[in-house]
Design an enzyme around this catalytic site. Structure first.
Site, PDB file in Angstrom:
ATOM      1  N   LYS A  81      57.176  96.014  37.458  1.00 21.12           N
ATOM      2  CA  LYS A  81      55.780  96.047  37.895  1.00 21.12           C
ATOM      3  C   LYS A  81      55.174  97.431  37.786  1.00 21.12           C
ATOM      4  O   LYS A  81      54.023  97.589  37.364  1.00 21.12           O
ATOM      5  CB  LYS A  81      55.676  95.514  39.322  1.00 21.12           C
ATOM      6  CG  LYS A  81      55.977  94.023  39.437  1.00 21.12           C
ATOM      7  CD  LYS A  81      55.804  93.509  40.851  1.00 21.12           C
ATOM      8  CE  LYS A  81      56.096  92.012  40.905  1.00 21.12           C
ATOM      9  NZ  LYS A  81      55.938  91.474  42.287  1.00 21.12           N
ATOM     10  N   ILE A  82      55.946  98.468  38.157  1.00 17.08           N
ATOM     11  CA  ILE A  82      55.416  99.827  38.061  1.00 17.08           C
ATOM     12  C   ILE A  82      55.296 100.236  36.595  1.00 17.08           C
ATOM     13  O   ILE A  82      54.298 100.834  36.187  1.00 17.08           O
ATOM     14  CB  ILE A  82      56.294 100.812  38.843  1.00 17.08           C
ATOM     15  CG1 ILE A  82      56.291 100.458  40.329  1.00 17.08           C
ATOM     16  CG2 ILE A  82      55.812 102.247  38.645  1.00 17.08           C
ATOM     17  CD1 ILE A  82      57.267 101.272  41.174  1.00 17.08           C
ATOM     18  N   THR A 122      59.364 109.101  38.014  1.00 18.03           N
ATOM     19  CA  THR A 122      58.917 108.717  39.359  1.00 18.03           C
ATOM     20  C   THR A 122      59.797 107.598  39.906  1.00 18.03           C
ATOM     21  O   THR A 122      59.419 106.936  40.868  1.00 18.03           O
ATOM     22  CB  THR A 122      57.453 108.241  39.332  1.00 18.03           C
ATOM     23  OG1 THR A 122      57.332 107.151  38.404  1.00 18.03           O
ATOM     24  CG2 THR A 122      56.505 109.358  38.924  1.00 18.03           C
ATOM     25  N   SER A 123      60.963 107.388  39.302  1.00 16.06           N
ATOM     26  CA  SER A 123      61.821 106.265  39.678  1.00 16.06           C
ATOM     27  C   SER A 123      62.976 106.713  40.568  1.00 16.06           C
ATOM     28  O   SER A 123      62.876 106.650  41.791  1.00 16.06           O
ATOM     29  CB  SER A 123      62.345 105.556  38.434  1.00 16.06           C
ATOM     30  OG  SER A 123      63.097 104.419  38.783  1.00 16.06           O
ATOM     31  N   ARG A 124      64.059 107.165  39.961  1.00 12.24           N
ATOM     32  CA  ARG A 124      65.230 107.633  40.709  1.00 12.24           C
ATOM     33  C   ARG A 124      65.750 108.904  40.046  1.00 12.24           C
ATOM     34  O   ARG A 124      65.891 108.973  38.818  1.00 12.24           O
ATOM     35  CB  ARG A 124      66.329 106.559  40.728  1.00 12.24           C
ATOM     36  CG  ARG A 124      65.970 105.322  41.548  1.00 12.24           C
ATOM     37  CD  ARG A 124      65.933 105.629  43.037  1.00 12.24           C
ATOM     38  NE  ARG A 124      65.486 104.494  43.834  1.00 12.24           N
ATOM     39  CZ  ARG A 124      64.240 104.284  44.221  1.00 12.24           C
ATOM     40  NH1 ARG A 124      63.285 105.126  43.856  1.00 12.24           N
ATOM     41  NH2 ARG A 124      63.922 103.241  44.958  1.00 12.24           N
ATOM     42  N   ASP A 138      58.958 113.397  40.348  1.00 10.50           N
ATOM     43  CA  ASP A 138      58.675 113.025  41.729  1.00 10.50           C
ATOM     44  C   ASP A 138      59.971 112.684  42.457  1.00 10.50           C
ATOM     45  O   ASP A 138      59.949 112.413  43.662  1.00 10.50           O
ATOM     46  CB  ASP A 138      57.710 111.823  41.781  1.00 10.50           C
ATOM     47  CG  ASP A 138      57.214 111.544  43.189  1.00 10.50           C
ATOM     48  OD1 ASP A 138      56.819 112.507  43.879  1.00 10.50           O
ATOM     49  OD2 ASP A 138      57.232 110.366  43.617  1.00 10.50           O
ATOM     50  N   GLU A 186      68.060 115.098  45.876  1.00  9.04           N
ATOM     51  CA  GLU A 186      66.917 115.295  46.772  1.00  9.04           C
ATOM     52  C   GLU A 186      67.242 115.073  48.243  1.00  9.04           C
ATOM     53  O   GLU A 186      66.506 115.532  49.113  1.00  9.04           O
ATOM     54  CB  GLU A 186      65.759 114.376  46.369  1.00  9.04           C
ATOM     55  CG  GLU A 186      66.002 112.893  46.624  1.00  9.04           C
ATOM     56  CD  GLU A 186      64.823 112.042  46.178  1.00  9.04           C
ATOM     57  OE1 GLU A 186      64.305 111.304  47.027  1.00  9.04           O
ATOM     58  OE2 GLU A 186      64.426 112.122  45.004  1.00  9.04           O
ATOM     59  N   HIS A 219      58.755 113.188  46.097  1.00  8.10           N
ATOM     60  CA  HIS A 219      58.889 111.721  46.220  1.00  8.10           C
ATOM     61  C   HIS A 219      57.663 111.134  46.936  1.00  8.10           C
ATOM     62  O   HIS A 219      57.780 110.353  47.868  1.00  8.10           O
ATOM     63  CB  HIS A 219      60.169 111.371  46.985  1.00  8.10           C
ATOM     64  CG  HIS A 219      60.750 110.047  46.591  1.00  8.10           C
ATOM     65  ND1 HIS A 219      62.098 109.835  46.452  1.00  8.10           N
ATOM     66  CD2 HIS A 219      60.169 108.856  46.300  1.00  8.10           C
ATOM     67  CE1 HIS A 219      62.326 108.580  46.095  1.00  8.10           C
ATOM     68  NE2 HIS A 219      61.151 107.969  46.006  1.00  8.10           N
ATOM     69  N   GLN A 220      56.474 111.488  46.432  1.00  6.61           N
ATOM     70  CA  GLN A 220      55.244 111.059  47.077  1.00  6.61           C
ATOM     71  C   GLN A 220      54.486 110.018  46.269  1.00  6.61           C
ATOM     72  O   GLN A 220      53.344 109.674  46.616  1.00  6.61           O
ATOM     73  CB  GLN A 220      54.334 112.264  47.346  1.00  6.61           C
ATOM     74  CG  GLN A 220      53.681 112.866  46.091  1.00  6.61           C
ATOM     75  CD  GLN A 220      52.748 114.014  46.424  1.00  6.61           C
ATOM     76  OE1 GLN A 220      53.204 115.097  46.775  1.00  6.61           O
ATOM     77  NE2 GLN A 220      51.449 113.788  46.320  1.00  6.61           N
ATOM     78  N   PHE A 280      54.638 106.936  46.256  1.00  7.22           N
ATOM     79  CA  PHE A 280      54.283 105.770  47.069  1.00  7.22           C
ATOM     80  C   PHE A 280      53.218 106.091  48.111  1.00  7.22           C
ATOM     81  O   PHE A 280      52.717 105.180  48.783  1.00  7.22           O
ATOM     82  CB  PHE A 280      55.530 105.262  47.808  1.00  7.22           C
ATOM     83  CG  PHE A 280      55.944 106.136  48.965  1.00  7.22           C
ATOM     84  CD1 PHE A 280      55.592 105.801  50.263  1.00  7.22           C
ATOM     85  CD2 PHE A 280      56.648 107.313  48.764  1.00  7.22           C
ATOM     86  CE1 PHE A 280      55.946 106.602  51.342  1.00  7.22           C
ATOM     87  CE2 PHE A 280      57.010 108.127  49.826  1.00  7.22           C
ATOM     88  CZ  PHE A 280      56.657 107.771  51.120  1.00  7.22           C
TER      89      PHE A 280
END
Length: 333
Positions: free
Chosen positions: A154-155, A233-235, A259, A264, A296-297, A299
């Site tokens: 979806k992303i 922006t995933s993992r 991200d 982290e 990790h922002q 979201f």
């Protein structure tokens, strides 16, 4: 139902408290992460609500079982921090939030990307110092470039739609590829080496599994175009950071937007401004002018936080009422 929310911040509390007005659960917030050292905090709770960097290994899950915890209700999409097999063996269901706001994360991809390719972060700092020179700020158009998406969930699909709006050619790599799906999404499905070789921008949206761990490594970086951009922006574990640093030092990449970061935990989401950064690789990444790192922002929008809170409490309610758990994570997922 008593719910213990771990690794909670002010924005988590606001979203969950608002959503909980409809449900009336007893929610207690802990700033601590849930791990082997903090399991005593779960005493008396029916549900634990961990976040992405909490560590629920077999030992932790066994202690949750002993303390009477009946449900692990993650408030994130990723579940690699939970031993799903152990949870299943001990009879504790694990639910997650599979899709809170795909657009929130996809839009953050382009926040990072546009900053890098137009060097607005550098321009901003110059202007603040009274330097209005344009030397060294030459970027490139997104229009006409090839945008490669690794993971067409979806992303990934939301990112593809934005890329098409910029006039990009879109390539995708995904396990669920077919001519019909390519036509529906308006992309070309290709294997990973082809995507890396042809893309000007590579955006990572794959889950972190043993198969995808360090999928971006020395060998795959060598396949990429000189002057290309990577956005993750995933993992964090999708990228081998040591190999990424080597590629940056050689000038292989135009830019990198992160991200997420593979180490982290204990850094992202925290205010460490009063102390030295102990992670040498992360510290080195921050020295490159063509690297953008956010904590990790992706979201972090009002819409996404609302959706996360609603889904978490819907998962708890379904469990309490003995209804099917549509967002349950099963072994092998």
């Amino acid at each position: 139902m008593r719910i213990a929310v771990f690794d909670s911040k002010r924005y988590d509390r606001a979203g969950l408290d608002t959503a909980n007005q409809r449900y009336g659960y007893e929610i207690t917030y802990f700033e601590d992460r849930l791990n082997r050292h903090t399991t005593p905090l779960v005493a008396g709770f029916d549900v634990v609500c961990p976040f992405v960097n909490d560590k629920l290994d077999r030992t932790v899950i066994a202690e949750l079982k002993r303390q009477g915890v009946k449900l692990i209700a993650l408030r994130c999409a990723g579940f690699n921090g939970v031993d799903i097999v152990a949870a299943a063996e001990m009879g504790i269901p694990v639910t997650r939030v599979p899709a809170y706001s795909p657009e929130a994360v996809a839009e953050h991809v382009f926040a990072l990307l546009l900053t890098l390719v137009r060097k607005t972060h550098r321009a901003y700092q110059r202007i603040r110092e009274g330097n209005f020179s344009l030397d060294g700020l030459v970027g490139f158009n997104l229009h006409g470039r090839t945008f490669g998406v690794v993971g067409a969930g979806k992303i990934g699909i939301a990112a593809m739609n934005i890329a098409k709006g910029f006039g990009c050619r879109v390539l995708a790599n995904d396990n669920n590829a077919s001519p019909e799906r390519a036509a529906e999404l308006g992309c070309e499905f290709v294997d990973l080496p082809t995507l890396l070789a042809q893309s000007d921008i590579v955006s990572l949206h794959a889950p972190l599994t043993p198969a995808t761990q360090h999928m971006i490594n020395a060998e795959t970086l060598a396949l990429m175009k000189h002057g290309s951009v990577i956005i993750n922006t995933s993992r964090g574990g999708l990228i081998d950071t040591k190999a990424l640093l080597r590629a940056l030092k050689t000038g292989k990449l135009f830019g990198v937007g992160l991200d997420v970061y593979e180490y982290e935990e204990g850094v992202f989401f925290e205010d460490l401004s009063h102390e030295a950064l102990k992670d040498d690789m992360l510290a080195r990444l921050t020295t490159f002018p063509n690297v953008m790192i956010t904590s990790h922002q992706g979201f972090l929008t009002e819409e996404a936080l609302t959706a996360i809170a609603e889904t978490v409490l819907e998962n708890v309610t379904a469990f309490q009422n003995g209804q099917p758990l549509v967002n349950v994570v099963k072994p092998g997922a």
